[in-house]
Scaffold this active site. Sequence first.
Site, mmCIF file in Angstrom:
data_model
loop_
_atom_site.group_PDB
_atom_site.id
_atom_site.type_symbol
_atom_site.label_atom_id
_atom_site.label_comp_id
_atom_site.label_asym_id
_atom_site.label_seq_id
_atom_site.Cartn_x
_atom_site.Cartn_y
_atom_site.Cartn_z
ATOM 1 N N HIS A 208 41.374 36.121 37.572
ATOM 2 C CA HIS A 208 40.472 35.254 38.333
ATOM 3 C C HIS A 208 40.281 33.882 37.716
ATOM 4 C CE1 HIS A 208 37.755 36.424 35.146
ATOM 5 N NE2 HIS A 208 36.853 35.586 35.591
HETATM 6 N N1 UDP Z 1 35.382 44.671 36.620
HETATM 7 C C1 UDP Z 1 34.885 45.537 37.576
HETATM 8 N N2 UDP Z 1 35.609 45.694 38.738
HETATM 9 C C2 UDP Z 1 36.776 45.046 38.970
HETATM 10 C C3 UDP Z 1 37.269 44.176 37.975
HETATM 11 C C4 UDP Z 1 36.549 43.987 36.801
HETATM 12 O O1 UDP Z 1 33.842 46.158 37.383
HETATM 13 O O2 UDP Z 1 37.371 45.247 40.018
HETATM 14 C C5 UDP Z 1 34.577 44.456 35.404
HETATM 15 C C6 UDP Z 1 35.326 44.644 34.116
HETATM 16 O O3 UDP Z 1 35.205 45.971 33.683
HETATM 17 C C7 UDP Z 1 34.640 43.686 33.160
HETATM 18 C C8 UDP Z 1 34.081 42.621 34.065
HETATM 19 O O4 UDP Z 1 34.160 43.112 35.390
HETATM 20 O O5 UDP Z 1 33.564 44.274 32.477
HETATM 21 C C9 UDP Z 1 34.883 41.371 33.914
HETATM 22 O O6 UDP Z 1 34.433 40.434 34.784
HETATM 23 P P1 UDP Z 1 35.203 39.070 34.979
HETATM 24 O O7 UDP Z 1 36.649 39.272 34.709
HETATM 25 O O8 UDP Z 1 34.765 38.548 36.297
HETATM 26 O O9 UDP Z 1 34.550 38.118 33.876
HETATM 27 P P2 UDP Z 1 34.840 37.827 32.350
HETATM 28 O O10 UDP Z 1 34.756 39.106 31.595
HETATM 29 O O11 UDP Z 1 36.166 37.183 32.263
HETATM 30 O O12 UDP Z 1 33.747 36.894 31.947
#
Ligand code: UDP
Length: 367
Positions: A208
Site C-alpha cells: 500500500h
Molecule cells: N492487516 C490486516 N488485514 C490485511 C492486511 C494487513 O489486518 O488485509 C494488518 C497487518 O497484520 C498489520 C497491519 O494491518 O498489523 C498493517 O497495516 P498497514 O500495512 O496498513 O500499515 P503499516 O504497518 O505499514 O503502518
Amino acid sequence: MPTLQDQSIAVVLGTRPEIIKLGHVIRLLGPAARVIHTGQHFDDDLSKIFFGAFGLVAPPVTIGVGGATRGTQIGRSVAELDARFAAERPVAVVVQGDTNSAVAGAIAANANDIPLVHVESGLRSHDRRMPEEHNRVIADHLADLCCAPTETNRANLHAEAISDDRIVVTGNTIVEALRALLPDPAARTALLTKHDLTPAGFVLGTFHRPENVDDPAVLETILEQLASLPVPVVLPLHPRTRIRISTHAKLAALAARLTVLEPLGYAEFLGLAAESAMLISDSGGVQEEASLLKRPVVVVRRSTERPEVLGTFAELIPPGPQISKQARAWLGDVAALHDRLATIASPYGDGTASQRTVDGIGALVDA
Ligand code: UDP
C-alpha cells in the site's frame, strides 16, 4: 487522590495499524480513554472492524480527512483537535506511530500545553524521502513521554538529544494484539480450507505504500514478481492499491493471476500469515508480526525503520527481480527455514508494552 480512570486521556488515531497497536492501551485506560478518529482510513474494513476485534466500540469519525493530501490531512486535523483540546482539556494526549493523524495529535497537544505520549517512538529509517520519517521525528521531539519498543529505538532518541527522563522502553504493543487475536490451529485449518490453501503452500502479500503503488511501472514490477512465483500468492488489497490496479488493464491482468481478496480482518490476516510459507510486504507492522509468527518476510522497500529483524526474519529488497529470487530461495527448503526461525526470539518484547505505556501515562499525569 484521583486514579487514571477518573481522568480524561485523548487517544488520537486514524488508521488500521494505529487501532491494532492502541487497542489494548484503550482497553486498559477504560473510561478515561477519549478516542478521536481523524478518518485518515475511513473504509469500514480498515477501521470499524478493527475496533470490534478488540472489543471496542468504533468512535464516530470526528474529522473526516480521508483521501485529502498530507498537508490538508495534518492541517485540518490540527485545527479540529486544537478546538477540541481547548474545550475539553484532556490531561494527556496519546498518539501512535508515524501517521498524519499522529503528527496532528502531537502538534495540537503541544499547542494546548497538554502532555504528549508517543507510542512506538524512536523508529528511524534515516530515509528522508519517506513522509513517515518526518512524522515520527516531529512526534518524538514534541513528546513528553516516548514509549520506545526496543533499545535500538531508545538509542535513536538519544542520538537526537532526547534524554532518558522522556523515554520508557516498553516493547511493541503488537505482541499483545497478536497474541489476543491469532486464531488457534483448528481455526487456522478452517481458514486454509475456506481459501483453498495448504499449510506453508502459499505466499501472503500486502502492498500500500505510495512509492510502490502510485507509479504503475513500479506496481507492475511488483505484481509480475508475485505472479512469477511457483505457489499461490494471496493478496488482500488495500483500497489505495485496488484503485490503482482497477484503472490499468495491464495491472488488472497481472492481478488476475493472484488470489486477490478484500482487506482481511486482523484475526483472519494473522491466521493466514501464520500458515503461509512467507510474507512479501511493504508494511511496517507485518515485519514485526513475521518475527512473532516465525515466518520470513521480503520487505519491498528501499529502507526500513525496523532494522532489528533484518538478516533474521526479514530481507529488504526494493521493487525488482530480487524479490522472486529471494522468495524462490526460501521456498527451496521452507520447512527447515521455519524450524530455524522458530528458534529466534522476536525483538519486540514480552506482551506488556500496553501496560507499561499506561503505567508511563499514569506517572506522567501523576494519577
Ligand atoms: N492487516 C490486516 N488485514 C490485511 C492486511 C494487513 O489486518 O488485509 C494488518 C497487518 O497484520 C498489520 C497491519 O494491518 O498489523 C498493517 O497495516 P498497514 O500495512 O496498513 O500499515 P503499516 O504497518 O505499514 O503502518
